[in-house]
Design an enzyme around this catalytic site. Structure first.
Site, short mmCIF file in Angstrom:
data_model
loop_
_atom_site.label_atom_id
_atom_site.label_comp_id
_atom_site.label_asym_id
_atom_site.label_seq_id
_atom_site.Cartn_x
_atom_site.Cartn_y
_atom_site.Cartn_z
N ARG A 64 15.36 -57.56 -92.25
CA ARG A 64 14.58 -56.55 -91.53
C ARG A 64 13.61 -57.21 -90.55
NH1 ARG A 64 9.95 -52.60 -93.33
NH2 ARG A 64 10.37 -50.81 -91.97
N HIS A 68 13.17 -56.20 -86.67
CA HIS A 68 11.89 -55.75 -86.09
C HIS A 68 11.36 -56.74 -85.05
CE1 HIS A 68 10.53 -52.33 -88.96
NE2 HIS A 68 11.84 -52.34 -88.83
C1 HEM Z 1 18.56 -47.06 -87.75
C2 HEM Z 1 17.27 -46.94 -87.83
C3 HEM Z 1 16.46 -47.50 -88.97
C4 HEM Z 1 15.44 -46.88 -89.58
C5 HEM Z 1 14.88 -45.51 -89.26
C6 HEM Z 1 14.97 -47.76 -90.62
C7 HEM Z 1 13.91 -47.48 -91.45
C8 HEM Z 1 13.56 -48.23 -92.56
C9 HEM Z 1 12.53 -47.88 -93.48
C10 HEM Z 1 11.63 -46.65 -93.36
C11 HEM Z 1 12.51 -48.80 -94.46
C12 HEM Z 1 11.59 -48.86 -95.66
C13 HEM Z 1 10.28 -49.51 -95.26
C14 HEM Z 1 9.19 -49.36 -96.29
O1 HEM Z 1 9.27 -48.45 -97.11
O2 HEM Z 1 8.24 -50.16 -96.27
C15 HEM Z 1 13.54 -49.76 -94.16
C16 HEM Z 1 13.83 -50.86 -94.92
C17 HEM Z 1 14.78 -51.81 -94.57
N1 HEM Z 1 15.49 -51.85 -93.38
FE1 HEM Z 1 15.63 -50.37 -92.04
N2 HEM Z 1 15.72 -48.89 -90.62
C18 HEM Z 1 16.64 -48.79 -89.63
C19 HEM Z 1 17.56 -49.75 -89.27
C20 HEM Z 1 17.64 -51.00 -89.85
C21 HEM Z 1 18.39 -52.10 -89.31
C22 HEM Z 1 19.11 -52.08 -87.98
C23 HEM Z 1 18.25 -53.14 -90.19
C24 HEM Z 1 18.79 -54.54 -90.11
C25 HEM Z 1 19.86 -54.89 -89.45
C26 HEM Z 1 17.43 -52.67 -91.28
C27 HEM Z 1 17.12 -53.39 -92.41
C28 HEM Z 1 16.30 -52.94 -93.42
C29 HEM Z 1 16.15 -53.62 -94.70
C30 HEM Z 1 16.94 -54.84 -95.15
C31 HEM Z 1 15.18 -52.92 -95.41
C32 HEM Z 1 14.59 -53.30 -96.78
C33 HEM Z 1 13.46 -54.29 -96.52
C34 HEM Z 1 12.72 -54.78 -97.76
O3 HEM Z 1 13.07 -54.47 -98.87
O4 HEM Z 1 11.74 -55.52 -97.54
N3 HEM Z 1 17.06 -51.38 -91.02
N4 HEM Z 1 14.15 -49.40 -92.98
#
Ligand code: HEM
Ligand SMILES: *[C@@H]1O[C@H](CO)[C@@H](O)[C@H](O)[C@H]1NC(C)=O
Ligand SMILES: *[C@@H]1O[C@H](CO)[C@@H](O)[C@H](O)[C@H]1NC(C)=O
Ligand SMILES: *[C@@H]1O[C@H](CO)[C@@H](O)[C@H](O)[C@H]1NC(C)=O
Ligand SMILES: *[C@@H]1O[C@H](CO)[C@@H](O)[C@H](O)[C@H]1NC(C)=O
Ligand SMILES: *[C@@H]1O[C@H](CO)[C@@H](O)[C@H](O)[C@H]1NC(C)=O
Ligand SMILES: *[C@@H]1O[C@H](CO)[C@@H](O)[C@H](O)[C@H]1NC(C)=O
Ligand SMILES: *[C@@H]1O[C@H](CO)[C@@H](O)[C@H](O)[C@H]1NC(C)=O
Ligand SMILES: *[C@@H]1O[C@H](CO)[C@@H](O)[C@H](O)[C@H]1NC(C)=O
Ligand SMILES: *[C@@H]1O[C@H](CO)[C@@H](O)[C@H](O)[C@H]1NC(C)=O
Length: 347
Positions: A64, A68
């Site tokens: 992530r 970002h």
């Molecule tokens: C398509 C739009 C996307 C949205 C709206 C989105 C939104 C989110 C949100 C809200 C979370 C949880 C954050 C939290 O609760 O603190 C999250 C976690 C995560 N996102 Fe996304 N995301 C998107 C795309 C992506 C992409 C493109 C990737 C990587 C290629 C990604 C990888 C991750 C990962 C691996 C987590 C877990 C991180 C952790 O456990 O520390 N996301 N995302």
């Protein structure tokens, strides 16, 4: 060294430091550090393995972090800068949410010890993301390298460029298009990164309570899952930072189960579920393909990660190899850190 040599050298630095990031990035290649830091991937992997013993979630967090970083003025490590006036770390999508900074610091320190002033922080993040996918059971790939680190961050851009958990499919597609990514396959394949990692209640609580303002829940959320989630997130006002798994079935494995979950309305975020539940959307068939074939998902994910890793900084941006990933180099630092600066300083 004569005064004349000093002046010439200084002149070279001025010229080279002003080289644009994009010019340097025309040449991203997996062999970039073969001569200057051949063990870069081994060193990053070693630190990742240790970090993952204490914190299995770190693999997801580092993937992530790369996402970002890349969506905000390109993959330039701007997300790592701590300057309180501009830091992206407190932008809404990142604040108390994005993590992994200490592990990147450890990787940087180890690399400075072995090949000083050589490996950019942006490349460390890119390699760490790939190695994290591999460690969690996903595909490996050759990471194109040679990025430079930015001299600035941009909090307001981070706030607007990153997709939010409450956006529509059109809004998300728009943000992918804005950074030059594809609005169908890249959106679905990269969303597949939600096959591991965690989310806080505030990112999906709106689906559980009062979804449309009449005390209802999201009709595209599986009832059984909703009941379980209401135990973890007991109300719209309490436990909002409680965590649950993005993939409720295989929480730490990088696999295609995320897509199978969407087919039974078990996507955790609204933005996950709409990929499958939006009637007539071009994303639905891609979800079905990836659900049927993990190989198809892995191949598409690798291609999309390479495309995302190629998002460039603005053409006029100036880059360097930071010595400390959290702060830009001092203006008077003779080694700008770029490869070319080294070549000149050794003449
Ligand atoms: C398509 C739009 C996307 C949205 C709206 C989105 C939104 C989110 C949100 C809200 C979370 C949880 C954050 C939290 O609760 O603190 C999250 C976690 C995560 N996102 Fe996304 N995301 C998107 C795309 C992506 C992409 C493109 C990737 C990587 C290629 C990604 C990888 C991750 C990962 C691996 C987590 C877990 C991180 C952790 O456990 O520390 N996301 N995302
Ligand atoms: C670099 O890698 C080579 C072989 O892969 C190994 O022999 C050597 O010890 C490594 N050096 C460092 C500093 O890790
Ligand atoms: C970030 O989170 C902190 C709480 O840890 C809060 O005080 C601050 O206002 C938040 N910043 C933004 C920009 O939302
Ligand atoms: C930061 O991003 C905004 C767009 O959100 C842009 O208007 C502004 O020029 C950028 N600032 C810097 C210093 O790059
Ligand atoms: C989500 O978006 C809808 C409209 O698209 C809005 O009514 C609602 O308040 C938003 N919910 C949250 C939690 O931001
Ligand atoms: C649900 O949302 C509506 C409209 O925003 C609001 O008037 C109502 O108080 C909310 N109900 C609960 C139980 O939060
Ligand atoms: C979530 O947070 C609430 C209130 O902060 C707490 O009482 C509850 O035990 C937490 N639930 C879980 C499953 O962590
Ligand atoms: C909800 O999930 C269960 C498995 O947990 C599944 O059997 C059921 O078909 C799902 N419901 C819908 C509407 O997909
Ligand atoms: C470098 O110089 C610029 C102006 O030329 C200034 O804005 C910036 O704060 C300086 N940065 C450092 C780290 O000294
Ligand atoms: C660069 O400037 C800082 C203070 O701005 C100073 O502490 C440092 O010694 C200088 N370094 C060189 C190499 O001149």
């Amino acid at each position: 060294m004569s005064v004349f040599r000093h002046m010439v050298t200084a002149l070279f630095y001025v010229v080279l430091i002003q080289r644009s990031v994009s010019a340097a990035q025309g040449e991203l290649t997996p062999t970039f550090y073969d001569q200057t830091c051949p063990n870069v991937t081994d060193i990053i992997r070693g630190i990742l393995l240790n970090a993952a013993i204490i914190d299995p979630r770190i693999t997801a967090s580092l993937v992530r972090l790369h996402f970002h970083d890349c969506f905000v003025q390109g993959c330039d490590a701007s997300i790592l800068l701590d300057d309180p006036d501009t830091t992206e770390k407190t932008a809404l999508p990142n604040n108390n949410s994005v993590r992994g900074f200490e592990v990147i610091d450890q990787m940087k320190t180890a690399l400075e010890n072995v090949c000083a002033r050589t490996v950019s922080c942006a490349d460390i993040v890119a390699i760490a993301a790939e190695e994290s996918v591999v460690l969690a059971g996903g595909p490996s790939w050759e990471v194109p390298l040679g990025r430079l680190d930015s001299r600035s961050a941009n909090r307001s851009l981070a706030t607007t460029a990153l997709p939010g958990f409450n956006e529509t499919l059109d809004e998300i597609k728009h943000k992918f298009a804005a950074v030059g990514l594809d609005t169908s396959v890249d959106v679905v394949a990269l969303s597949g990164a939600h096959t591991f990692g965690r989310a806080q209640c505030f990112t999906f609580e709106h689906r559980l309570y009062n979804f449309t303002g009449i005390g209802d829940q999201d009709p595209d959320l599986n009832e059984t899952l909703a009941a379980r989630l209401r135990e973890i997130c007991p109300s719209p006002t309490a436990g909002l930072s409680n965590l649950t798994n993005l993939d409720q079935t295989t929480p730490d494995a990088f696999d295609n189960v995320y897509f199978k979950n969407l087919q039974i309305e078990e996507g955790l975020l609204r933005t996950d579920q709409i990929l499958f539940s939006t009637h007539g959307a071009d994303t639905v068939e891609i979800v079905n393909d990836f659900s049927r074939s993990q190989t198809a998902f892995f191949e598409a994910f690798v291609e999309s990660m390479i495309r995302m890793g190629n998002i460039r900084p603005p053409v006029d941006a100036v880059g360097e190899v930071r010595l400390d990933c959290r702060v830009v180099n001092a203006n008077n630092s003779t080694a700008s850190g770029t490869e070319d600066a080294h070549l000149v300083s050794s003449t």
